[in-house]
Enzyme design. Structure first.
Site, PDB file in Angstrom:
ATOM      1  N   ASP A 130       0.853  -1.192   0.000  1.00 29.40           N
ATOM      2  CA  ASP A 130       0.000   0.000   0.000  1.00 29.40           C
ATOM      3  C   ASP A 130       0.884   1.236   0.000  1.00 29.40           C
ATOM      4  O   ASP A 130       2.098   1.135   0.189  1.00 29.40           O
ATOM      5  CB  ASP A 130      -1.008  -0.006   1.156  1.00 29.40           C
ATOM      6  CG  ASP A 130      -0.374  -0.043   2.526  1.00 29.40           C
ATOM      7  OD1 ASP A 130      -1.125   0.063   3.506  1.00 29.40           O
ATOM      8  OD2 ASP A 130       0.852  -0.178   2.644  1.00 29.40           O
ATOM      9  N   TYR A 174       2.893   4.771   0.852  1.00 25.86           N
ATOM     10  CA  TYR A 174       3.509   5.347   2.043  1.00 25.86           C
ATOM     11  C   TYR A 174       2.467   6.188   2.776  1.00 25.86           C
ATOM     12  O   TYR A 174       1.662   6.882   2.149  1.00 25.86           O
ATOM     13  CB  TYR A 174       4.692   6.237   1.657  1.00 25.86           C
ATOM     14  CG  TYR A 174       5.845   5.509   1.002  1.00 25.86           C
ATOM     15  CD1 TYR A 174       6.533   4.504   1.671  1.00 25.86           C
ATOM     16  CD2 TYR A 174       6.271   5.842  -0.281  1.00 25.86           C
ATOM     17  CE1 TYR A 174       7.609   3.847   1.079  1.00 25.86           C
ATOM     18  CE2 TYR A 174       7.349   5.197  -0.872  1.00 25.86           C
ATOM     19  CZ  TYR A 174       8.007   4.204  -0.189  1.00 25.86           C
ATOM     20  OH  TYR A 174       9.075   3.560  -0.779  1.00 25.86           O
ATOM     21  N   PHE A 224       6.741   2.074  -4.116  1.00 22.35           N
ATOM     22  CA  PHE A 224       8.123   2.289  -3.661  1.00 22.35           C
ATOM     23  C   PHE A 224       8.672   3.676  -3.973  1.00 22.35           C
ATOM     24  O   PHE A 224       9.753   4.029  -3.511  1.00 22.35           O
ATOM     25  CB  PHE A 224       9.081   1.217  -4.212  1.00 22.35           C
ATOM     26  CG  PHE A 224       8.816  -0.160  -3.681  1.00 22.35           C
ATOM     27  CD1 PHE A 224       9.246  -0.531  -2.411  1.00 22.35           C
ATOM     28  CD2 PHE A 224       8.118  -1.097  -4.433  1.00 22.35           C
ATOM     29  CE1 PHE A 224       8.991  -1.795  -1.914  1.00 22.35           C
ATOM     30  CE2 PHE A 224       7.854  -2.369  -3.932  1.00 22.35           C
ATOM     31  CZ  PHE A 224       8.296  -2.718  -2.678  1.00 22.35           C
ATOM     32  N   HIS A 273      11.212  -9.157   0.861  1.00 17.89           N
ATOM     33  CA  HIS A 273      10.943  -7.723   0.723  1.00 17.89           C
ATOM     34  C   HIS A 273      12.237  -6.929   0.938  1.00 17.89           C
ATOM     35  O   HIS A 273      13.091  -7.325   1.739  1.00 17.89           O
ATOM     36  CB  HIS A 273       9.897  -7.311   1.764  1.00 17.89           C
ATOM     37  CG  HIS A 273       9.270  -5.988   1.484  1.00 17.89           C
ATOM     38  ND1 HIS A 273       9.851  -4.795   1.870  1.00 17.89           N
ATOM     39  CD2 HIS A 273       8.107  -5.654   0.864  1.00 17.89           C
ATOM     40  CE1 HIS A 273       9.076  -3.795   1.495  1.00 17.89           C
ATOM     41  NE2 HIS A 273       8.013  -4.286   0.884  1.00 17.89           N
TER      42      HIS A 273
END
Length: 225
Positions: free
Chosen positions: A65, A67, A78, A187
């Site tokens: 989702d 920031y 990202f 991740h």
């Protein structure tokens, strides 16, 4: 009323905007915006779609989702806008690109240059309440973004899907691995990057695959920022 979304995506997704889940999602977002600050700004919710039309997608980098800090989210997974320091996960992405391809890390975290080359920077959830990670999960975005992944899988071929972390890797079931390259790794978060994200070489592997199938490789450098 349909959302403001790039025309090629509107063409393939038009039926989704008429589904009951999407009506419920719109109602939820209207209520949220009356009570809380929601990121990204409304005009940027579909920013990934605006930068990377359906037929121009080469690679998909799936985030969870947006920031949730002020000024960070701008509709690309990202990525952060100009003037915002790269968050830790993105710093680790840049480190892996340097290790893989020798490209020095950028001081800018704005990944629009990737998106404009065909790297579809999709979050599974396209909005979030300020300061509250995961606050808009299970409100209707996931059926929509799952459909996006399915359409890319069924209607396109020879795409690269980069799935980082357990959440993203669970989406592998939506992708035809006979038609596309699926790259999986932990991740890039500081909590997991050393468990296999560093050293995954996904960026060179993606370019090798694209070139093998007659496509221009991605320039992973972020320049001029």
């Amino acid at each position: 009323m349909k959302p403001q979304i790039e025309e090629s995506w509107l063409e393939v997704l038009a039926d989704q905007f008429e589904q009951p889940y999407f009506a419920a999602l719109k109602s939820f977002l209207m209520e949220e915006k009356q009570r809380y600050t929601v990121y990204p700004p409304g005009a940027l919710i579909f920013n990934a779609f605006a930068h990377t039309p359906f037929r121009q997608v080469k690679a998909v980098i799936l985030g969870q989702d947006p920031y949730h800090g002020k000024g960070q989210a701008h509709g690309l997974s990202f990525s952060v806008p100009d003037g915002v320091s790269p968050p830790p996960s993105l710093e680790n992405i840049f480190k892996e690109i340097q290790n893989d391809l020798g490209i020095p890390p950028s001081s800018s975290g704005n990944l629009e240059q990737w998106a404009d080359q065909g790297v579809f920077l999709l979050n599974a959830t396209l909005t979030v309440r300020a300061t509250t990670a995961g606050s808009h999960q299970n409100k209707g975005w996931e059926p929509f973004t799952d459909k996006v992944i399915e359409l890319l899988s069924t209607q396109r071929q020879h795409l690269v899907f980069m799935l980082w972390g357990n959440y993203a890797r669970a989406k592998k079931k939506l992708i035809d691995t006979q038609k596309h390259l699926v790259l999986e790794a932990p991740h890039p978060s500081p909590f997991s990057a050393y468990n296999g994200f560093f050293g995954c070489r996904h960026f060179s592997k993606a370019n090798e695959y694209l070139q093998q199938h007659g496509m221009t490789p991605v320039n992973w450098a972020i320049s001029g920022k």
